[in-house]
Design a protein around this motif. Structure first.
Motif, short mmCIF file in Angstrom:
data_model
loop_
_atom_site.label_atom_id
_atom_site.label_comp_id
_atom_site.label_asym_id
_atom_site.label_seq_id
_atom_site.Cartn_x
_atom_site.Cartn_y
_atom_site.Cartn_z
N GLU A 58 97.28 97.97 63.04
CA GLU A 58 96.39 98.58 62.04
C GLU A 58 95.56 99.70 62.64
OE1 GLU A 58 94.26 95.24 60.68
OE2 GLU A 58 95.93 94.41 59.52
N TYR A 59 95.06 99.46 63.85
CA TYR A 59 94.25 100.49 64.49
C TYR A 59 95.07 101.75 64.76
CZ TYR A 59 91.09 102.79 67.72
OH TYR A 59 90.26 103.70 68.31
N MET A 61 97.80 102.75 63.26
CA MET A 61 98.15 103.41 62.00
C MET A 61 96.97 104.21 61.46
SD MET A 61 101.33 102.89 61.26
CE MET A 61 101.31 103.39 59.54
N GLU A 62 95.78 103.60 61.52
CA GLU A 62 94.60 104.25 60.93
C GLU A 62 94.13 105.44 61.75
OE1 GLU A 62 89.94 103.22 59.83
OE2 GLU A 62 91.32 101.61 60.38
N LYS A 63 94.16 105.31 63.08
CA LYS A 63 93.56 106.33 63.93
C LYS A 63 94.53 107.40 64.41
CE LYS A 63 89.54 104.32 63.84
NZ LYS A 63 88.41 104.92 63.11
N LEU A 66 98.72 107.75 60.66
CA LEU A 66 98.43 108.31 59.34
C LEU A 66 97.72 109.66 59.41
CD1 LEU A 66 97.45 105.09 57.35
CD2 LEU A 66 99.63 106.31 57.40
N SER A 93 93.58 107.85 71.73
CA SER A 93 93.82 106.57 71.10
C SER A 93 94.59 105.61 72.00
CB SER A 93 94.60 106.76 69.79
OG SER A 93 93.84 107.52 68.89
N PHE A 115 88.17 97.70 61.60
CA PHE A 115 88.06 97.99 60.18
C PHE A 115 87.10 99.16 59.99
CE2 PHE A 115 90.47 94.43 59.11
CZ PHE A 115 90.04 93.35 59.85
N ARG A 116 87.20 99.79 58.85
CA ARG A 116 86.41 100.98 58.60
C ARG A 116 84.92 100.73 58.72
NH1 ARG A 116 89.39 103.20 53.14
NH2 ARG A 116 91.44 103.59 54.06
N ALA A 199 89.49 94.29 54.56
CA ALA A 199 90.89 94.70 54.60
C ALA A 199 91.69 94.15 53.42
CB ALA A 199 91.53 94.23 55.91
#
Length: 328
Positions: A58-59, A61-63, A66, A93, A115-116, A199
């Motif tokens: 998730e980290y 993908m988010e940072k 994406l 990253s 998480f954001r 999430a």
């Protein structure tokens, strides 16, 4: 405006993991082969195999992934801007992702939650080392105190020291330490529950329930509420032998009920996390219920006031504390 004239595509997730040093190319290829056969997402396959933690995926993908794909869609005016952005973002990253993976390696539960709106960073290896030293010191102090009571002549503060560090007593240093460790677990579980809610994942209520259970266990550890139920339950159920401490009956029923209610939750955890949680629970219950059965049997036959019973209770508390450390 200058348009991009060369064909630039964002790298697939597997390549990011390889470049970050998290996975080998062989593992990525094996996961891709399984993906072709099953149709499942690559990240899901990697997590189920225990190669990467869900939070790491998730980290990344988010940072990284994406944001780079958004860059491609927006078609930056200069191709070299894409390269500069991509390289800068990836290099910054990779170190972060590697830190998360190291945290995963040293902890049964990951509390570095990307998480954001929530990010809590702990250092599991350092924390566990400190807590383990504290546990061993408390156990040693308890043994010394009990040994001095039963084998040494009276001397100033002997009994006070023994009471202060007796792991089987309430409202003393070991009891407060164990209660504090359980409270830490409760807080961390509450943080995870909040992160899972942000999430929008399943099992949020399960995390909340665990947090509440550990909070109640923390309170019980300090003032020993369950000890006050022993005699009423023993008189009502007429128990003896291994069930001399009758609270183990409702305690065991609660554990079995909880396990059945949390089967789906446990199977949804990453393989490594699930394994460590089960080990932690087994060790803890081996002390809390297993050694309590032995202690009850011995206490009924020979009383609680001897060095053998003190050793039994010391082993019981040691297993409970070690179970908590594994869980943390």
């Amino acid at each position: 405006m200058h348009l991009i004239t060369r064909n630039w595509q964002a790298k697939p997730l597997g390549m990011y993991l390889v470049e970050a040093g998290i996975l080998t190319l062989d593992r990525v290829e094996a996961a891709l082969d399984e993906q072709q056969k099953s149709g499942r997402r690559l990240g899901e396959i990697l997590v189920n195999r225990g190669w990467v933690e869900q939070q790491t995926i998730e980290y990344l993908m988010e940072k990284v992934v994406l944001p780079e794909r958004r860059v491609v869609r927006e078609k930056l005016s200069h191709p070299d801007e894409i390269d500069r952005y991509s390289n800068y973002n990836l290099l910054n990253s990779i170190e972060r992702v590697s830190q998360i993976e190291q945290a995963n390696h040293n902890s049964s539960l990951l509390f570095d939650l990307p998480f954001r709106e929530l990010q809590v960073c702990l250092y599991p290896k350092r924390s566990i080392r400190f807590l383990l030293v504290a546990v061993l010191c408390l156990i040693l102090a308890s043994i010394v105190g009990q040994f001095s009571v039963y084998y040494l002549p009276d001397f100033p503060l002997r009994d006070s020291f023994a009471i202060l560090f007796n792991v089987d007593a309430e409202l003393n240093i070991p009891a407060v330490f164990a209660g504090f460790a359980l409270l830490i677990c409760s807080i961390l579980l509450a943080i995870i529950a909040y992160g899972e809610k942000l999430a929008k994942r399943s099992y949020v209520n399960h995390w909340r329930a665990l947090s509440i259970i550990f909070l109640l266990m923390s309170l019980d550890e300090v003032i020993m509420i369950h000890e006050k139920t022993i005699e009423p339950l023993r008189d009502k159920l007429n128990t003896s032998g291994f069930l001399y401490y009758a609270w183990v009956i409702p305690g065991a029923i609660f554990v079995v009920t909880l396990l059945l209610a949390f089967l789906g939750f446990l199977t949804a955890l990453p393989a490594k996390t699930r394994q460590l949680v089960l080990i932690a629970g087994t060790v803890y219950l081996g002390g809390a219920i297993g050694m309590e059965l032995v202690g009850g049997y011995y206490a009924e036959l020979y009383s609680q006031y001897n060095i053998t019973y003190a050793i039994i209770t010391t082993v019981e508390e040691l297993l409970e504390m070690l179970g908590l450390l594994i869980f943390i």
